[in-house]
Design a protein around this motif. Structure first.
Motif, PDB file in Angstrom:
ATOM      1  N   GLU A 137      35.575  59.307  28.027  1.00 57.11           N
ATOM      2  CA  GLU A 137      34.208  58.754  28.015  1.00 57.11           C
ATOM      3  C   GLU A 137      34.185  57.256  27.741  1.00 57.11           C
ATOM      4  OE1 GLU A 137      35.425  61.024  26.000  1.00 57.11           O
ATOM      5  OE2 GLU A 137      34.702  60.834  23.932  1.00 57.11           O
ATOM      6  N   GLN A 138      35.315  56.724  27.247  1.00 55.89           N
ATOM      7  CA  GLN A 138      35.344  55.283  26.952  1.00 55.89           C
ATOM      8  C   GLN A 138      35.961  54.470  28.086  1.00 55.89           C
ATOM      9  OE1 GLN A 138      37.212  54.821  23.122  1.00 55.89           O
ATOM     10  NE2 GLN A 138      35.451  55.648  22.035  1.00 55.89           N
ATOM     11  N   LYS A 139      36.504  55.142  29.063  1.00 53.28           N
ATOM     12  CA  LYS A 139      37.090  54.409  30.196  1.00 53.28           C
ATOM     13  C   LYS A 139      35.966  53.891  31.097  1.00 53.28           C
ATOM     14  CE  LYS A 139      41.288  57.244  30.475  1.00 53.28           C
ATOM     15  NZ  LYS A 139      42.387  56.307  30.316  1.00 53.28           N
ATOM     16  N   PRO A 140      36.218  52.778  31.830  1.00 49.80           N
ATOM     17  CA  PRO A 140      35.193  52.277  32.757  1.00 49.80           C
ATOM     18  C   PRO A 140      34.738  53.380  33.710  1.00 49.80           C
ATOM     19  CG  PRO A 140      36.990  50.710  32.581  1.00 49.80           C
ATOM     20  CD  PRO A 140      37.428  51.939  31.838  1.00 49.80           C
ATOM     21  N   ARG A 141      33.441  53.383  34.012  1.00 52.74           N
ATOM     22  CA  ARG A 141      32.887  54.424  34.895  1.00 52.74           C
ATOM     23  C   ARG A 141      33.001  54.033  36.369  1.00 52.74           C
ATOM     24  NH1 ARG A 141      29.565  57.657  31.267  1.00 52.74           N
ATOM     25  NH2 ARG A 141      30.792  57.509  29.363  1.00 52.74           N
ATOM     26  N   THR A 142      33.612  52.892  36.609  1.00 49.39           N
ATOM     27  CA  THR A 142      33.785  52.416  37.978  1.00 49.39           C
ATOM     28  C   THR A 142      35.145  51.726  38.085  1.00 49.39           C
ATOM     29  OG1 THR A 142      33.127  50.634  39.460  1.00 49.39           O
ATOM     30  CG2 THR A 142      32.343  50.459  37.237  1.00 49.39           C
ATOM     31  N   SER A 143      35.712  51.703  39.287  1.00 52.76           N
ATOM     32  CA  SER A 143      37.011  51.028  39.490  1.00 52.76           C
ATOM     33  C   SER A 143      36.850  49.539  39.769  1.00 52.76           C
ATOM     34  CB  SER A 143      37.768  51.686  40.650  1.00 52.76           C
ATOM     35  OG  SER A 143      38.158  52.993  40.286  1.00 52.76           O
ATOM     36  N   LEU A 144      35.622  49.055  39.764  1.00 52.50           N
ATOM     37  CA  LEU A 144      35.385  47.642  40.070  1.00 52.50           C
ATOM     38  C   LEU A 144      36.269  46.691  39.239  1.00 52.50           C
ATOM     39  CD1 LEU A 144      33.806  45.318  41.415  1.00 52.50           C
ATOM     40  CD2 LEU A 144      31.984  45.685  39.758  1.00 52.50           C
ATOM     41  N   PRO A 145      36.371  46.865  37.911  1.00 51.41           N
ATOM     42  CA  PRO A 145      37.213  45.921  37.140  1.00 51.41           C
ATOM     43  C   PRO A 145      38.671  45.906  37.613  1.00 51.41           C
ATOM     44  CG  PRO A 145      35.858  47.223  35.656  1.00 51.41           C
ATOM     45  CD  PRO A 145      35.722  47.836  37.019  1.00 51.41           C
ATOM     46  N   TYR A 146      39.188  47.068  37.999  1.00 52.17           N
ATOM     47  CA  TYR A 146      40.590  47.143  38.436  1.00 52.17           C
ATOM     48  C   TYR A 146      40.762  46.468  39.800  1.00 52.17           C
ATOM     49  CZ  TYR A 146      40.557  50.625  34.746  1.00 52.17           C
ATOM     50  OH  TYR A 146      40.383  51.248  33.544  1.00 52.17           O
ATOM     51  N   ILE A 147      39.789  46.665  40.662  1.00 49.53           N
ATOM     52  CA  ILE A 147      39.873  46.072  42.006  1.00 49.53           C
ATOM     53  C   ILE A 147      39.807  44.549  41.905  1.00 49.53           C
ATOM     54  CG2 ILE A 147      38.717  45.920  44.257  1.00 49.53           C
ATOM     55  CD1 ILE A 147      37.843  48.847  43.858  1.00 49.53           C
ATOM     56  N   LEU A 148      38.897  44.047  41.067  1.00 49.94           N
ATOM     57  CA  LEU A 148      38.789  42.592  40.904  1.00 49.94           C
ATOM     58  C   LEU A 148      40.062  42.030  40.266  1.00 49.94           C
ATOM     59  CD1 LEU A 148      37.097  40.003  41.151  1.00 49.94           C
ATOM     60  CD2 LEU A 148      36.256  40.438  38.832  1.00 49.94           C
ATOM     61  N   HIS A 149      40.563  42.703  39.256  1.00 52.06           N
ATOM     62  CA  HIS A 149      41.780  42.219  38.591  1.00 52.06           C
ATOM     63  C   HIS A 149      42.951  42.175  39.579  1.00 52.06           C
ATOM     64  CE1 HIS A 149      45.025  41.545  35.885  1.00 52.06           C
ATOM     65  NE2 HIS A 149      45.466  42.780  35.920  1.00 52.06           N
ATOM     66  N   GLN A 150      43.086  43.220  40.379  1.00 50.91           N
ATOM     67  CA  GLN A 150      44.186  43.232  41.358  1.00 50.91           C
ATOM     68  C   GLN A 150      44.032  42.101  42.369  1.00 50.91           C
ATOM     69  OE1 GLN A 150      44.761  47.124  43.074  1.00 50.91           O
ATOM     70  NE2 GLN A 150      45.838  47.845  41.263  1.00 50.91           N
ATOM     71  N   ALA A 151      42.802  41.853  42.795  1.00 58.22           N
ATOM     72  CA  ALA A 151      42.561  40.782  43.776  1.00 58.22           C
ATOM     73  C   ALA A 151      42.895  39.424  43.163  1.00 58.22           C
ATOM     74  CB  ALA A 151      41.099  40.813  44.224  1.00 58.22           C
ATOM     75  N   ASP A 152      42.502  39.211  41.923  1.00 60.64           N
ATOM     76  CA  ASP A 152      42.764  37.935  41.243  1.00 60.64           C
ATOM     77  C   ASP A 152      44.260  37.736  41.028  1.00 60.64           C
ATOM     78  OD1 ASP A 152      42.081  35.555  39.905  1.00 60.64           O
ATOM     79  OD2 ASP A 152      42.083  36.555  37.959  1.00 60.64           O
ATOM     80  N   MET A 153      44.937  38.804  40.604  1.00 65.27           N
ATOM     81  CA  MET A 153      46.376  38.726  40.348  1.00 65.27           C
ATOM     82  C   MET A 153      47.127  38.456  41.657  1.00 65.27           C
ATOM     83  SD  MET A 153      48.516  41.462  38.096  1.00 65.27           S
ATOM     84  CE  MET A 153      48.245  42.782  39.235  1.00 65.27           C
ATOM     85  N   MET A 154      46.699  39.121  42.715  1.00 64.35           N
ATOM     86  CA  MET A 154      47.331  38.949  44.027  1.00 64.35           C
ATOM     87  C   MET A 154      47.174  37.495  44.498  1.00 64.35           C
ATOM     88  SD  MET A 154      46.314  41.223  47.309  1.00 64.35           S
ATOM     89  CE  MET A 154      47.073  41.043  48.887  1.00 64.35           C
ATOM     90  N   ALA A 155      45.956  36.969  44.357  1.00 65.18           N
ATOM     91  CA  ALA A 155      45.693  35.593  44.799  1.00 65.18           C
ATOM     92  C   ALA A 155      46.519  34.606  43.986  1.00 65.18           C
ATOM     93  CB  ALA A 155      44.198  35.281  44.664  1.00 65.18           C
ATOM     94  N   ALA A 156      46.539  34.787  42.666  1.00 61.44           N
ATOM     95  CA  ALA A 156      47.273  33.853  41.800  1.00 61.44           C
ATOM     96  C   ALA A 156      48.779  33.916  42.088  1.00 61.44           C
ATOM     97  CB  ALA A 156      47.002  34.159  40.335  1.00 61.44           C
ATOM     98  N   ARG A 157      49.285  35.106  42.334  1.00 61.60           N
ATOM     99  CA  ARG A 157      50.715  35.255  42.641  1.00 61.60           C
ATOM    100  C   ARG A 157      51.061  34.532  43.947  1.00 61.60           C
ATOM    101  NH1 ARG A 157      56.057  35.821  41.228  1.00 61.60           N
ATOM    102  NH2 ARG A 157      57.033  35.780  43.267  1.00 61.60           N
ATOM    103  N   ILE A 158      50.222  34.711  44.947  1.00 54.40           N
ATOM    104  CA  ILE A 158      50.479  34.073  46.241  1.00 54.40           C
ATOM    105  C   ILE A 158      50.399  32.548  46.104  1.00 54.40           C
ATOM    106  CG2 ILE A 158      49.526  33.780  48.582  1.00 54.40           C
ATOM    107  CD1 ILE A 158      48.814  36.870  48.350  1.00 54.40           C
ATOM    108  N   GLU A 159      49.445  32.084  45.285  1.00 54.28           N
ATOM    109  CA  GLU A 159      49.326  30.632  45.066  1.00 54.28           C
ATOM    110  C   GLU A 159      50.558  30.098  44.332  1.00 54.28           C
ATOM    111  OE1 GLU A 159      45.479  30.608  43.197  1.00 54.28           O
ATOM    112  OE2 GLU A 159      44.616  31.381  45.043  1.00 54.28           O
ATOM    113  N   PHE A 160      51.091  30.888  43.408  1.00 54.28           N
ATOM    114  CA  PHE A 160      52.339  30.502  42.725  1.00 54.28           C
ATOM    115  C   PHE A 160      53.474  30.376  43.751  1.00 54.28           C
ATOM    116  CE2 PHE A 160      56.411  32.359  41.489  1.00 54.28           C
ATOM    117  CZ  PHE A 160      56.870  31.413  40.590  1.00 54.28           C
TER     118      PHE A 160
END
Ligand SMILES: [Fe+2]
Length: 256
Positions: free
Chosen positions: A185-208
């Motif tokens: 019941e304490q976990k996020p009720r949507t995957s939105l935070p995970y999707i955004l985090h993955q997108a941000d991490m992917m972009a930052a890695r590629i920029e590196f």
């Protein structure tokens, strides 16, 4: 990495188009007005003040945000194809969160967060073209971004708030309360935070990779300087070795 004036301009147009296409109605208008108001600052902003971080060059911020939006939309399709419940958030929420996830890097109404480096030594030796503006009180990037949005009467949903807040994932320990819960019941009720985090991490890695991997190629890595004292066959070697008391060490160095 350096962007041309044309690339910076075209990135800015893509940035505004993302708002026009994905954020409808009054909120989209308000967001466009907000970004146009701060256009001169945001269009040239780096995504970080240290070159060791990603996209620390003029125009780097918009370049990064656009990449995060692209990656987020691709991640959306991937998560959907794997059976994620896409009814728990909207595409508008995803793109809004992606566009504004790093907004706090802008600083506040009056002060830019990243200003030109004034220490010539740091500029020359460390390649730091920017430094953090000490006039700004400390605030985390997500907190400052959310503050800026509400300060300019731009509303955001609960999903968007949590996604922006947690976009660094577990790289930021402050996000543990959202992302490290063990009770269902304490976990996020949507995957939105995970999707955004993955997108941000992917972009930052590629920029590196774009910025740094070429610097580590064989041709660019500096070769160690030769030790002329030990490698030369001249008398200077013998002279140097004669000063070493340990015969074991002397033999070892002599065989080099
Ligand atoms: Fe980011």
């Amino acid at each position: 990495m350096k962007l041309t004036a044309e690339q910076i301009q075209s990135n800015w147009e893509v940035f505004l188009d993302n708002i026009k296409v994905h954020i409808p109605g009054n909120r989209g208008e308000q967001l466009l007005n907000f970004y146009k108001r701060y256009e001169e600052r945001i269009i040239l902003m780096p995504a970080a003040h240290k070159k060791e971080y990603h996209s620390a060059f003029p125009g780097g911020y918009v370049d990064h945000v656009n990449r995060v939006v692209r990656c987020a939309l691709k991640q959306y399709d991937l998560w959907e194809s794997e059976g994620c419940d896409m009814t728990t958030f909207t595409k508008e929420e995803l793109v809004f969160s992606a566009i504004n996830h790093d907004l706090g890097k802008m600083g506040d109404k009056e002060h830019e967060a990243y200003i030109p480096q004034t220490d010539q030594w740091r500029k020359d030796k460390l390649g730091e073209d920017y430094m953090f503006n000490k006039k700004l009180a400390f605030c985390s990037v997500p907190d400052r971004g959310l503050f800026l949005l509400q300060q300019h009467d731009i509303t955001y949903s609960f999903n968007e708030m949590v996604a922006i807040q947690t976009h660094d994932g577990l790289y930021d320990v402050a996000n543990e309360k959202y992302l490290k819960a063990f009770m269902p019941e304490q976990k996020p009720r949507t995957s939105l935070p995970y999707i955004l985090h993955q997108a941000d991490m992917m972009a930052a890695r590629i920029e590196f990779e774009i910025e740094w991997l070429p610097k580590f190629s064989k041709d660019n890595v500096e070769q160690p300087k030769k030790n002329y004292t030990l490698q030369s066959k001249t008398s200077s070697k013998s002279k140097a070795l004669n000063t070493i008391a340990s015969s074991g060490l002397k033999n070892m160095l002599d065989s080099l």
